[in-house]
Design a protein around this motif. Structure first.
Motif, mmCIF file in Angstrom:
data_model
loop_
_atom_site.group_PDB
_atom_site.id
_atom_site.type_symbol
_atom_site.label_atom_id
_atom_site.label_comp_id
_atom_site.label_asym_id
_atom_site.label_seq_id
_atom_site.Cartn_x
_atom_site.Cartn_y
_atom_site.Cartn_z
ATOM 1 N N GLU A 1 0.819 -1.226 0.015
ATOM 2 C CA GLU A 1 0.182 -0.101 -0.061
ATOM 3 C C GLU A 1 0.842 1.273 0.162
ATOM 4 O O GLU A 1 0.292 2.404 -0.200
ATOM 5 N N LEU A 2 1.898 1.250 0.371
ATOM 6 C CA LEU A 2 2.866 2.184 0.535
ATOM 7 C C LEU A 2 2.894 3.148 -1.020
ATOM 8 O O LEU A 2 3.083 2.469 -1.957
ATOM 9 N N ILE A 3 3.238 4.248 -0.986
ATOM 10 C CA ILE A 3 3.903 5.169 -2.068
ATOM 11 C C ILE A 3 5.024 5.657 -1.694
ATOM 12 O O ILE A 3 5.230 6.495 -0.937
ATOM 13 N N LEU A 4 5.892 5.364 -2.516
ATOM 14 C CA LEU A 4 7.426 5.715 -2.190
ATOM 15 C C LEU A 4 7.899 6.726 -3.126
ATOM 16 O O LEU A 4 8.181 6.513 -4.405
ATOM 17 N N ILE A 5 8.397 7.980 -2.710
ATOM 18 C CA ILE A 5 9.224 8.863 -3.268
ATOM 19 C C ILE A 5 10.322 9.243 -2.785
ATOM 20 O O ILE A 5 10.403 9.693 -1.582
ATOM 21 N N SER A 6 11.359 9.008 -3.427
ATOM 22 C CA SER A 6 12.818 9.109 -2.827
ATOM 23 C C SER A 6 13.446 10.374 -3.193
ATOM 24 O O SER A 6 13.434 10.674 -4.491
ATOM 25 N N ALA B 1 10.258 -1.915 -9.985
ATOM 26 C CA ALA B 1 10.460 -3.453 -9.343
ATOM 27 C C ALA B 1 10.448 -3.304 -7.997
ATOM 28 O O ALA B 1 10.169 -4.331 -7.223
ATOM 29 N N ALA B 2 10.991 -2.110 -7.334
ATOM 30 C CA ALA B 2 11.201 -2.170 -5.898
ATOM 31 C C ALA B 2 10.131 -1.263 -5.262
ATOM 32 O O ALA B 2 9.980 -1.052 -4.272
ATOM 33 N N GLY B 3 8.940 -1.075 -6.280
ATOM 34 C CA GLY B 3 7.639 -0.251 -5.874
ATOM 35 C C GLY B 3 7.819 1.237 -5.518
ATOM 36 O O GLY B 3 7.001 1.809 -4.949
ATOM 37 N N VAL B 4 8.981 1.716 -6.169
ATOM 38 C CA VAL B 4 9.216 3.270 -5.949
ATOM 39 C C VAL B 4 8.659 4.167 -6.948
ATOM 40 O O VAL B 4 8.743 3.823 -8.271
ATOM 41 N N LEU B 5 7.847 4.844 -6.809
ATOM 42 C CA LEU B 5 7.055 5.779 -7.663
ATOM 43 C C LEU B 5 7.903 6.984 -8.234
ATOM 44 O O LEU B 5 8.126 6.967 -9.454
ATOM 45 N N ILE C 1 -0.700 13.222 -13.133
ATOM 46 C CA ILE C 1 -0.148 12.337 -14.727
ATOM 47 C C ILE C 1 -0.733 10.958 -14.512
ATOM 48 O O ILE C 1 -1.399 10.677 -15.565
ATOM 49 N N ARG C 2 -0.514 10.520 -13.379
ATOM 50 C CA ARG C 2 -1.055 9.038 -13.068
ATOM 51 C C ARG C 2 -1.811 8.697 -11.977
ATOM 52 O O ARG C 2 -1.573 9.643 -10.901
ATOM 53 N N SER C 3 -2.735 7.849 -11.890
ATOM 54 C CA SER C 3 -3.631 7.935 -10.529
ATOM 55 C C SER C 3 -2.998 7.439 -9.274
ATOM 56 O O SER C 3 -1.628 6.776 -9.497
ATOM 57 N N ARG C 4 -3.274 7.770 -8.346
ATOM 58 C CA ARG C 4 -2.752 7.061 -7.049
ATOM 59 C C ARG C 4 -2.941 5.617 -6.827
ATOM 60 O O ARG C 4 -1.634 4.953 -6.560
ATOM 61 N N ASP C 5 -3.735 5.287 -7.296
ATOM 62 C CA ASP C 5 -4.114 3.620 -7.175
ATOM 63 C C ASP C 5 -3.105 2.927 -7.953
ATOM 64 O O ASP C 5 -2.528 1.685 -7.664
ATOM 65 N N SER C 6 -2.610 3.722 -9.157
ATOM 66 C CA SER C 6 -1.431 2.884 -9.758
ATOM 67 C C SER C 6 0.080 3.175 -9.619
ATOM 68 O O SER C 6 0.831 2.850 -10.177
ATOM 69 N N SER C 7 -0.149 3.815 -8.280
ATOM 70 C CA SER C 7 1.314 4.445 -7.903
ATOM 71 C C SER C 7 1.832 3.553 -6.431
ATOM 72 O O SER C 7 2.944 3.894 -6.112
ATOM 73 N N THR C 8 0.985 2.806 -6.061
ATOM 74 C CA THR C 8 1.562 2.167 -5.034
ATOM 75 C C THR C 8 2.671 1.078 -5.281
ATOM 76 O O THR C 8 2.749 0.743 -6.502
ATOM 77 N N VAL C 9 3.460 0.681 -4.118
ATOM 78 C CA VAL C 9 4.494 -0.501 -4.346
ATOM 79 C C VAL C 9 3.769 -1.730 -4.950
ATOM 80 O O VAL C 9 4.291 -2.174 -5.736
ATOM 81 N N GLY C 10 2.548 -2.060 -4.478
ATOM 82 C CA GLY C 10 1.916 -3.495 -5.237
ATOM 83 C C GLY C 10 1.834 -3.044 -6.714
ATOM 84 O O GLY C 10 1.916 -3.793 -7.315
ATOM 85 N N ALA C 11 1.035 -2.000 -6.774
ATOM 86 C CA ALA C 11 0.706 -1.487 -8.354
ATOM 87 C C ALA C 11 1.899 -1.591 -9.239
ATOM 88 O O ALA C 11 2.021 -2.031 -10.388
ATOM 89 N N LEU C 12 3.065 -0.791 -8.840
ATOM 90 C CA LEU C 12 4.271 -0.601 -9.562
ATOM 91 C C LEU C 12 4.864 -1.910 -9.614
ATOM 92 O O LEU C 12 5.468 -2.387 -11.020
ATOM 93 N N ARG C 13 4.969 -2.748 -8.566
ATOM 94 C CA ARG C 13 5.794 -4.150 -8.871
ATOM 95 C C ARG C 13 4.973 -4.978 -9.990
ATOM 96 O O ARG C 13 5.517 -5.599 -10.835
ATOM 97 N N GLY C 14 3.510 -4.695 -9.869
ATOM 98 C CA GLY C 14 2.852 -5.560 -10.750
ATOM 99 C C GLY C 14 2.888 -5.301 -12.293
ATOM 100 O O GLY C 14 3.075 -6.171 -13.232
ATOM 101 N N GLU C 15 3.449 -3.818 -12.503
ATOM 102 C CA GLU C 15 3.565 -3.616 -13.808
ATOM 103 C C GLU C 15 4.526 -4.275 -14.425
ATOM 104 O O GLU C 15 4.850 -4.264 -15.679
#
Lengths: 428, 428
Positions: free
Chosen positions: A6-11, A97-101, A380-394
């Motif tokens: 569920e996390l959203i990660l911005i480094s 792949a690390a879930g980082v947005l 630009i992109r939805s919040r739902d598609s920006s989580t660790v889980g969503a990004l890893r899935g992509e």
């Protein structure tokens, strides 16, 4: 209980390794021959050359994806590091792949504040190279994925008016950070205590640009003795940035430019409560003779407003987040350097999250970074598609396995440790 | 709820200002003319002279008892400071009036590790002066009140065998501390990473002597830029000792001498949990290539066993005392320097004591100091007569009022700040 998915990660702190062709499309034709070039040495190292200087290490410490036995200052060649270091499309895959947005990238070979370029004698060439670098960084690297990168271009160090102009030029492209040095005085420029820099500060304030100060950007790492183990330097790196924090906090900059903001990059956070206590005690005990004056506020309050801090995984910082100020703490990945938590940052972060609420975690993982750096990926992109889980899935299937890159050039000889200190000093 | 009157205070960090006649009874006759001498300059400063060197400030920063407006590096003359700085009988009265039972004193004019003496060319004279200093310190200063002082003599810096012999000589007089430098390499001697010092470490272990490392004893203070406000240096001083802590922790000393103990003097404590976290992370991430090995223990555990830390008043350190380790935290007064809590240390300590239990407070205020430094005042005086309340009662009427010492020589001209940095660098 929040899960890692569920996390959203911005480094707010990663590094790019500059690719050899970066200047091709951006340097003016008359300087094409004099732009920095990559050369492969007889030893098999790739090195940047520029105006007679040879930068011994293209990647500094780009070890992400290696086993720890192979850490050090290798890789010193592009084929010894993950393509995500220097190829933005591969980088975005490594991030996903690390879930980082999102990610803000600091330089490698020119030094964290680009001091290599500013130091050359031909200032016309210097400016051309800095602008070419910045155009590449903003338009090509970050521009390829505007929802994934916070632009963080180089400053002009030798002329505050040119520095201001470059900030204003880049601000038109949407830039809200500029990398700068912990200590201009140690690079031979006027210190934070001189009016010299005022045009630059004014431009940063006017354009809502954060001055991002990366540890080591003064060219001075904490080397206690020439024969000290490299572990001493590694341990001390983050704490050393407290020198910059004190230097800036007590300088005229904060008083003259009440809207200026600094980021203390890769500095960790656990030391900050003690530092702020020390600021306030110094103010209480000594202001009567030193003449410091923050009006009706304490220096710790001033610090909290003006300085963004960040950590990779800092249990002490988490425990003390209320002392530090939850609105100024960000998270960082430090890809591809050896302190990185890649490829499992979400898991490593949650392991130290202690009793933080979801609201607190959201501030540290992405909300503070978005606000401080005026960065809005959700436009630009939805919040739902920006989580660790969503990004890893992509990018399911993208290879993030730890594997050996050892070519036996350094590790087995022990030379890695030897050159670590030299290269770190030369490049930072 | 413990009251300030009930506390028993033993400070592990104070300073004496060497009185002009200190060498008279202790220097061998043949060196009587060459021993350090106090001279009054045309400006009205008292300065020590030794082998052609002039030490610009007898007191360094002996400001206890002044209003804060008069802090700085003045006083630079004996008649501008409290007699308790240089007269042991007056010192004990100042201690009692503040409720302080015991005190360990560091030097002033020779530098905190006595580097001035070790640096001269004539090593026979150097040894004679160091031994005379130490005999005066142990026999006269501490010897006058053995229930009130923890002896803390100077090391021999240029020869580890002579250094060992001096430790063993003094141990016969009951000495359990020796002042040493944060970083011998910065003074031009071999670093902590060389076998060079082994005879000295062995003597300290054999004789149960703590190596007491005072901040600034390397001669290197954290001066970020020549034009930085003095507040920067003051703020950074305690944190800077983390460099020594890392240097020693990762050195061979701890591994080769498992019973060696160091004190990080005037270093504060609030930064230590983050520092220990950083040690452990460095070990976890990098040991595979740097080769560090602490067996089945973590570096943070090793640190906790080998390093005594201390604070004047450190709310963050108190809050984190379980992370730091309650058995290695001591309290300090720092009389007569500007950070001191004299003459109300008990009140200032209790103000930051938070939720500490009486047992925890007792450890920090005196039990840890007694154990680490093998110091037992209760063999001489009763515990009941050693409390803050009892001691203050003994010297009722002793004047501890804050009063002006301003003679208009520096403060009004602003020169105080100017010479603060110069003198601090020259003397520390």
């Amino acid at each position: 209980m929040i899960t890692s998915d569920e996390l959203i990660l911005i480094s707010v702190d990663d590094h790019l390794v500059e690719p050899p062709d970066m200047f091709d499309a951006h340097i003016p034709a008359k300087y094409a021959d004099r732009a920095p070039k990559v050369v492969r040495t007889e030893n098999g190292d790739d090195v940047w050359t520029f105006e007679g200087a040879v930068i011994p290490n293209v990647g500094l410490n780009a070890v992400a994806g290696r086993p720890k036995e192979e850490y050090g200052v290798e890789p010193t060649a592009f084929d010894e590091m993950r393509p995500g270091c220097y190829d933005v499309h591969e980088r975005v895959k490594d991030m996903s792949a690390a879930g980082v947005l999102g990610s803000m990238n600091f330089p490698s070979f020119p030094g964290f504040s680009g001091r290599l370029f500013s130091a050359i004698a031909d200032k016309d060439l210097a400016l051309a190279v800095i602008q070419a670098y910045n155009d590449w960084h903003v338009d090509e690297w970050c521009g390829a994925y505007p929802d994934r990168f916070i632009p963080n271009p180089l400053p002009v160090l030798w002329d505050p008016h040119l520095a201001a102009a470059e900030v204003r030029r880049l601000a038109k492209k949407g830039v809200h950070s500029v990398t700068f040095t912990e200590n201009p005085a140690s690079l031979g420029y006027p210190s934070y205590h001189q009016e010299h820099w005022d045009p630059f500060w004014k431009a940063c304030v006017d354009e809502d640009v954060v001055v991002s100060v990366h540890l080591g950007s003064s060219g001075q790492l904490a080397v206690t003795a020439p024969d000290a183990p490299v572990d001493v330097m590694i341990t001390l790196q983050p704490m050393n940035i407290c020198q910059a924090a004190a230097d800036i906090l007590w300088s005229r900059v904060i008083k003259q430019f009440p809207d200026i903001r600094f980021a203390l990059t890769e500095g960790g956070t656990g030391w900050i409560p003690y530092f702020m206590e020390r600021l306030d005690r110094t103010y209480d005990m000594h202001r009567a003779w030193t003449g410091q004056d923050f009006g009706d506020r304490l220096p710790s309050e001033v610090f909290r407003e003006h300085f963004l801090t960040c950590f990779i995984a800092d249990p002490v910082g988490v425990a003390l987040r209320d002392h530090i100020g939850i609105d100024s703490i960000c998270w960082e990945l430090d890809y591809p350097h050896s302190d990185t938590s890649w490829p499992t940052p979400a898991e490593q972060l949650l392991a130290v999250a202690g009793d933080m609420t979801k609201a607190e975690i959201d501030k540290i993982t992405h909300e503070n970074a978005m606000r401080w750096y005026s960065f809005d990926p959700f436009a630009i992109r939805s919040r739902d598609s920006s989580t660790v889980g969503a990004l890893r899935g992509e990018v399911a299937g993208h290879d993030v396995s730890i594997r050996s890159y050892d070519k036996g050039r350094y590790q087995r000889s022990g030379k890695g440790i030897e050159i670590a200190k030299v290269a770190a000093k030369a490049t930072a």
